[in-house]
Write an enzyme that holds these catalytic residues in place. Structure first.
Site, PDB file in Angstrom:
ATOM      1  N   GLY A  12       0.796  -1.114   0.025  1.00 32.05           N
ATOM      2  CA  GLY A  12       0.092  -0.081  -0.033  1.00 32.05           C
ATOM      3  C   GLY A  12       0.905   1.263  -0.055  1.00 32.05           C
ATOM      4  O   GLY A  12       0.350   2.382   0.095  1.00 32.05           O
ATOM      5  N   TRP A  29       2.513   2.854  -2.334  1.00 33.32           N
ATOM      6  CA  TRP A  29       2.291   3.786  -3.587  1.00 33.32           C
ATOM      7  C   TRP A  29       0.673   4.296  -3.220  1.00 33.32           C
ATOM      8  O   TRP A  29       0.791   5.763  -3.646  1.00 33.32           O
ATOM      9  CB  TRP A  29       2.344   2.873  -4.913  1.00 33.32           C
ATOM     10  CG  TRP A  29       3.549   2.769  -5.232  1.00 33.32           C
ATOM     11  CD1 TRP A  29       4.646   2.634  -4.548  1.00 33.32           C
ATOM     12  CD2 TRP A  29       4.190   2.730  -6.596  1.00 33.32           C
ATOM     13  NE1 TRP A  29       5.875   2.077  -5.351  1.00 33.32           N
ATOM     14  CE2 TRP A  29       5.521   2.143  -6.575  1.00 33.32           C
ATOM     15  CE3 TRP A  29       3.589   2.692  -7.742  1.00 33.32           C
ATOM     16  CZ2 TRP A  29       6.472   2.234  -7.833  1.00 33.32           C
ATOM     17  CZ3 TRP A  29       4.122   2.520  -8.958  1.00 33.32           C
ATOM     18  CH2 TRP A  29       5.501   2.271  -9.143  1.00 33.32           C
ATOM     19  N   ASP A  73      -5.081  -5.715  -5.406  1.00 33.60           N
ATOM     20  CA  ASP A  73      -3.767  -6.771  -5.343  1.00 33.60           C
ATOM     21  C   ASP A  73      -4.487  -7.959  -4.875  1.00 33.60           C
ATOM     22  O   ASP A  73      -5.588  -7.916  -4.233  1.00 33.60           O
ATOM     23  CB  ASP A  73      -2.944  -6.143  -4.096  1.00 33.60           C
ATOM     24  CG  ASP A  73      -1.655  -6.927  -4.517  1.00 33.60           C
ATOM     25  OD1 ASP A  73      -0.605  -6.351  -5.024  1.00 33.60           O
ATOM     26  OD2 ASP A  73      -1.465  -8.280  -4.294  1.00 33.60           O
ATOM     27  N   ASP A 121      -6.845 -10.636  -8.032  1.00 33.56           N
ATOM     28  CA  ASP A 121      -5.721 -10.772  -8.809  1.00 33.56           C
ATOM     29  C   ASP A 121      -6.137  -9.965 -10.127  1.00 33.56           C
ATOM     30  O   ASP A 121      -7.184 -10.178 -10.782  1.00 33.56           O
ATOM     31  CB  ASP A 121      -5.654 -11.989  -9.234  1.00 33.56           C
ATOM     32  CG  ASP A 121      -4.280 -12.337 -10.052  1.00 33.56           C
ATOM     33  OD1 ASP A 121      -3.725 -11.481 -10.743  1.00 33.56           O
ATOM     34  OD2 ASP A 121      -4.021 -13.448  -9.974  1.00 33.56           O
ATOM     35  N   ASP A 153       3.153  -1.760  -9.915  1.00 33.80           N
ATOM     36  CA  ASP A 153       4.284  -2.084  -9.288  1.00 33.80           C
ATOM     37  C   ASP A 153       4.121  -3.584  -9.383  1.00 33.80           C
ATOM     38  O   ASP A 153       5.029  -4.252  -8.645  1.00 33.80           O
ATOM     39  CB  ASP A 153       4.517  -1.637  -7.938  1.00 33.80           C
ATOM     40  CG  ASP A 153       5.879  -1.658  -7.313  1.00 33.80           C
ATOM     41  OD1 ASP A 153       6.983  -1.573  -8.363  1.00 33.80           O
ATOM     42  OD2 ASP A 153       6.130  -1.555  -6.108  1.00 33.80           O
ATOM     43  N   LYS A 202       6.633  -1.056 -13.618  1.00 35.07           N
ATOM     44  CA  LYS A 202       7.790  -1.772 -13.331  1.00 35.07           C
ATOM     45  C   LYS A 202       8.234  -2.527 -14.495  1.00 35.07           C
ATOM     46  O   LYS A 202       7.453  -3.136 -15.124  1.00 35.07           O
ATOM     47  CB  LYS A 202       7.728  -2.427 -12.144  1.00 35.07           C
ATOM     48  CG  LYS A 202       9.047  -3.370 -11.682  1.00 35.07           C
ATOM     49  CD  LYS A 202       8.971  -4.206 -10.372  1.00 35.07           C
ATOM     50  CE  LYS A 202       8.632  -3.381  -9.110  1.00 35.07           C
ATOM     51  NZ  LYS A 202       8.638  -4.482  -8.140  1.00 35.07           N
TER      52      LYS A 202
END
Length: 246
Positions: A84, A86, A107, A123, A148, A188
């Site tokens: 959490g 970000w 997430d 997911d 990320d 990322k």
């Protein structure tokens, strides 16, 4: 067991002040090294002191300080949000509150609530995840979609590269659907860069694309971040307008 090494002559050098972790029963060498690195990491200490859930918060914070992603009132989507950090940075920067949440995170891992953030336990790679995010956004377009996300590494470089590119591709496809004009996409990536086909697609839809490695990203880590700015939309691409800064 953890101890602090002392220098000779009664004087402690910076090196001597580092915490050393002794190998313990049942602890592998790699886990011992990880624990020692965590205990000596200044960003871990800063995250704890400043109330962030992980050192990763400083990665998006440093990138925002340089590239100015966030502004008050913006709507943000955080893909792969756990734990959490970000989302915490985004909520503070945009002025998001529980009464008027501007940040949506997703997430598959469980997360404790974050003030001003709508969190979905799901997911993102599942088929119905994008629709859930869009519903949580309450009809608003996103100004920033940030990711990320990363699969657990297999140790096989080629396989790991393919897996991370897949995550970027589905995150980018989602971003193209939900971003407002001039929106930003951040994801990322790992050493080996971004696939040319994916990069070419992003350059068609964004005014500028670049790679960045914030100071808080460990120097021995292969990670970097792909930043695409100035979303032009899906149907208004102007050939030759793109700019790419490695």
């Amino acid at each position: 067991m953890v101890d602090k090494a002392l220098g000779t002559g009664g004087r402690k050098s910076d090196k001597d002040l580092k915490i050393r972790v002794k190998s313990g029963k049942g602890r592998t060498v790699s886990s011992t090294k990880w624990l020692q690195r965590q205990l000596n990491d200044p960003y871990v200490a800063r995250a704890r002191a400043e109330g962030y859930r992980s050192r990763a918060a400083f990665k998006i914070k440093e990138m925002d300080e340089k590239y100015k992603f966030f502004r008050k009132g913006m709507h943000i989507v955080d893909l792969g949000a756990a734990p959490g950090g970000w989302s915490q940075v985004a909520a503070k920067a945009t002025g998001s509150t529980d009464a008027k949440p501007l940040v949506v995170g997703i997430d598959y891992l469980e997360m404790d609530p974050i003030p001003g953030v709508i969190l979905l336990k799901k997911d993102f790679t599942e088929e119905d995840a994008p629709a859930m995010l869009i519903e949580a956004m309450g009809g608003h377009k996103a100004d920033v979609v940030m990711s990320d996300m990363a699969w657990p590494t297999t140790g096989h470089r080629g396989t790991d590269h393919i897996r991370i590119i897949h995550l970027i591709e589905i995150a980018a496809a989602f971003a193209l659907d939900v971003l407002a004009p001039n929106g930003v996409f951040i994801a990322k990536v790992f050493q080996g860069g971004t696939e040319h086909e994916l990069l070419h697609m992003l350059k068609r839809h964004f005014k500028t694309t670049m790679h960045a490695k914030p100071p808080s990203s460990r120097s021995d880590s292969a990670e970097a971040y792909l930043i695409a700015r100035g979303f032009k939309g899906s149907n208004d691409t102007v050939p030759g307008e793109e700019e790419y800064d490695r």
